[in-house]
Write a protein that holds these residues in place. Structure first.
Motif, PDB file in Angstrom:
ATOM      1  N   ASN A  30       0.845  -1.201   0.000  1.00 14.86           N
ATOM      2  CA  ASN A  30       0.000   0.000   0.000  1.00 14.86           C
ATOM      3  C   ASN A  30       0.875   1.245   0.000  1.00 14.86           C
ATOM      4  O   ASN A  30       1.844   1.324   0.758  1.00 14.86           O
ATOM      5  CB  ASN A  30      -0.905   0.003   1.235  1.00 14.86           C
ATOM      6  CG  ASN A  30      -1.988  -1.033   1.156  1.00 14.86           C
ATOM      7  OD1 ASN A  30      -2.821  -0.977   0.265  1.00 14.86           O
ATOM      8  ND2 ASN A  30      -1.976  -1.986   2.073  1.00 14.86           N
ATOM      9  N   SER A  49       1.658   2.814  -9.549  1.00 15.66           N
ATOM     10  CA  SER A  49       0.270   2.775 -10.007  1.00 15.66           C
ATOM     11  C   SER A  49      -0.674   3.241  -8.908  1.00 15.66           C
ATOM     12  O   SER A  49      -0.472   2.915  -7.737  1.00 15.66           O
ATOM     13  CB  SER A  49      -0.117   1.355 -10.410  1.00 15.66           C
ATOM     14  OG  SER A  49       0.700   0.908 -11.446  1.00 15.66           O
ATOM     15  N   PRO A  50      -1.710   3.971  -9.281  1.00 13.94           N
ATOM     16  CA  PRO A  50      -2.736   4.344  -8.297  1.00 13.94           C
ATOM     17  C   PRO A  50      -3.535   3.112  -7.885  1.00 13.94           C
ATOM     18  O   PRO A  50      -3.466   2.096  -8.570  1.00 13.94           O
ATOM     19  CB  PRO A  50      -3.608   5.345  -9.043  1.00 13.94           C
ATOM     20  CG  PRO A  50      -3.222   5.303 -10.469  1.00 13.94           C
ATOM     21  CD  PRO A  50      -1.962   4.516 -10.597  1.00 13.94           C
ATOM     22  N   PRO A  51      -4.258   3.184  -6.800  1.00 14.21           N
ATOM     23  CA  PRO A  51      -4.554   4.395  -6.050  1.00 14.21           C
ATOM     24  C   PRO A  51      -3.524   4.666  -4.958  1.00 14.21           C
ATOM     25  O   PRO A  51      -2.871   3.755  -4.463  1.00 14.21           O
ATOM     26  CB  PRO A  51      -5.904   4.075  -5.407  1.00 14.21           C
ATOM     27  CG  PRO A  51      -5.865   2.595  -5.178  1.00 14.21           C
ATOM     28  CD  PRO A  51      -5.068   2.039  -6.339  1.00 14.21           C
ATOM     29  N   LEU A  72      -9.558  12.201  -6.950  1.00 11.34           N
ATOM     30  CA  LEU A  72     -10.467  11.301  -6.234  1.00 11.34           C
ATOM     31  C   LEU A  72     -11.485  10.692  -7.196  1.00 11.34           C
ATOM     32  O   LEU A  72     -11.761   9.494  -7.155  1.00 11.34           O
ATOM     33  CB  LEU A  72     -11.219  12.057  -5.132  1.00 11.34           C
ATOM     34  CG  LEU A  72     -10.492  12.284  -3.832  1.00 11.34           C
ATOM     35  CD1 LEU A  72     -11.257  13.267  -2.959  1.00 11.34           C
ATOM     36  CD2 LEU A  72     -10.274  10.977  -3.094  1.00 11.34           C
ATOM     37  N   GLN A  73     -12.024  11.525  -8.071  1.00 15.46           N
ATOM     38  CA  GLN A  73     -13.061  11.071  -8.985  1.00 15.46           C
ATOM     39  C   GLN A  73     -12.571   9.992  -9.941  1.00 15.46           C
ATOM     40  O   GLN A  73     -13.283   9.031 -10.216  1.00 15.46           O
ATOM     41  CB  GLN A  73     -13.624  12.261  -9.779  1.00 15.46           C
ATOM     42  CG  GLN A  73     -14.829  11.903 -10.606  1.00 15.46           C
ATOM     43  CD  GLN A  73     -15.584  13.127 -11.068  1.00 15.46           C
ATOM     44  OE1 GLN A  73     -15.519  14.176 -10.452  1.00 15.46           O
ATOM     45  NE2 GLN A  73     -16.317  12.974 -12.143  1.00 15.46           N
ATOM     46  N   VAL A  74     -11.343  10.115 -10.437  1.00 20.07           N
ATOM     47  CA  VAL A  74     -10.828   9.120 -11.389  1.00 20.07           C
ATOM     48  C   VAL A  74     -10.171   7.929 -10.696  1.00 20.07           C
ATOM     49  O   VAL A  74      -9.769   6.979 -11.352  1.00 20.07           O
ATOM     50  CB  VAL A  74      -9.853   9.738 -12.419  1.00 20.07           C
ATOM     51  CG1 VAL A  74     -10.540  10.816 -13.237  1.00 20.07           C
ATOM     52  CG2 VAL A  74      -8.595  10.261 -11.757  1.00 20.07           C
ATOM     53  N   GLY A  75     -10.041   7.976  -9.370  1.00 16.02           N
ATOM     54  CA  GLY A  75      -9.499   6.840  -8.635  1.00 16.02           C
ATOM     55  C   GLY A  75      -8.005   6.873  -8.395  1.00 16.02           C
ATOM     56  O   GLY A  75      -7.438   5.890  -7.927  1.00 16.02           O
ATOM     57  N   ASP A  76      -7.345   7.996  -8.693  1.00 10.31           N
ATOM     58  CA  ASP A  76      -5.921   8.101  -8.392  1.00 10.31           C
ATOM     59  C   ASP A  76      -5.674   8.184  -6.891  1.00 10.31           C
ATOM     60  O   ASP A  76      -4.636   7.727  -6.403  1.00 10.31           O
ATOM     61  CB  ASP A  76      -5.307   9.332  -9.071  1.00 10.31           C
ATOM     62  CG  ASP A  76      -5.200   9.184 -10.573  1.00 10.31           C
ATOM     63  OD1 ASP A  76      -5.275   8.042 -11.079  1.00 10.31           O
ATOM     64  OD2 ASP A  76      -5.046  10.214 -11.253  1.00 10.31           O
ATOM     65  N   GLU A 112      -7.463   7.477  -2.992  1.00 13.10           N
ATOM     66  CA  GLU A 112      -8.514   6.739  -2.288  1.00 13.10           C
ATOM     67  C   GLU A 112      -8.481   7.127  -0.815  1.00 13.10           C
ATOM     68  O   GLU A 112      -7.436   6.979  -0.152  1.00 13.10           O
ATOM     69  CB  GLU A 112      -8.277   5.238  -2.429  1.00 13.10           C
ATOM     70  CG  GLU A 112      -9.274   4.384  -1.693  1.00 13.10           C
ATOM     71  CD  GLU A 112      -8.954   2.909  -1.790  1.00 13.10           C
ATOM     72  OE1 GLU A 112      -9.261   2.193  -0.820  1.00 13.10           O
ATOM     73  OE2 GLU A 112      -8.396   2.473  -2.817  1.00 13.10           O
TER      74      GLU A 112
END
Length: 133
Positions: free
Chosen positions: A2, A32-34, A59-63, A65
């Motif tokens: 993480n 890599s996100p998130p 936040l909206q695109v998931g990068d 969390e």
């Protein structure tokens, strides 16, 4: 593993004039996100760059969390703030240290070597961090 983001990582990545911009941009490009964050980190980023728009977009695109609830961790966060009172530990740092306790296999990406070199998780264990240079 993480990846926990402290505010400085994204502040530096979003500001080309920041001394740590190159390092931050390379970390975001390589990993890599998130990226796991807490709400105080998001507020610190938005305040520092002068707008919440990029934070909300990430936040909206998931990068990013949101992976921490202050309400469920308030006692532990308060204990950290009290322990590091002489360091002037802020709320975002206390939440990030607590997140590192909750996510055992984590690494904190931060430009704040001075403070995060001192902070300990679970009382005695260093917070595993990635720092610039």
């Amino acid at each position: 593993m993480n990846r926990i983001a402290d505010a400085g990582l994204f502040i530096a990545a979003l500001d080309e004039r920041d001394a740590h911009h190159g390092w931050a941009a390379s970390q975001l490009g390589r990993e890599s996100p998130p990226w796991l964050v807490c709400e105080p980190v998001l507020a610190e980023i938005a305040a520092s760059i002068g707008t919440p728009e990029p934070v909300l977009e990430m936040l909206q695109v998931g990068d990013l969390e949101i992976a921490f609830g202050l309400d469920e961790n308030r006692s532990e966060v308060l204990a950290l703030v009290r322990k590091y009172r002489d360091q002037g530990m802020d709320l975002a740092d206390a939440c990030v240290v607590r997140m590192s306790e909750l996510f055992e296999d984590s690494i904190v990406y931060t430009v704040d070597r001075k403070d995060f070199s001192v902070y300990r998780r679970h009382g005695r264990r260093p917070v595993r961090c990635a720092f610039p240079g």
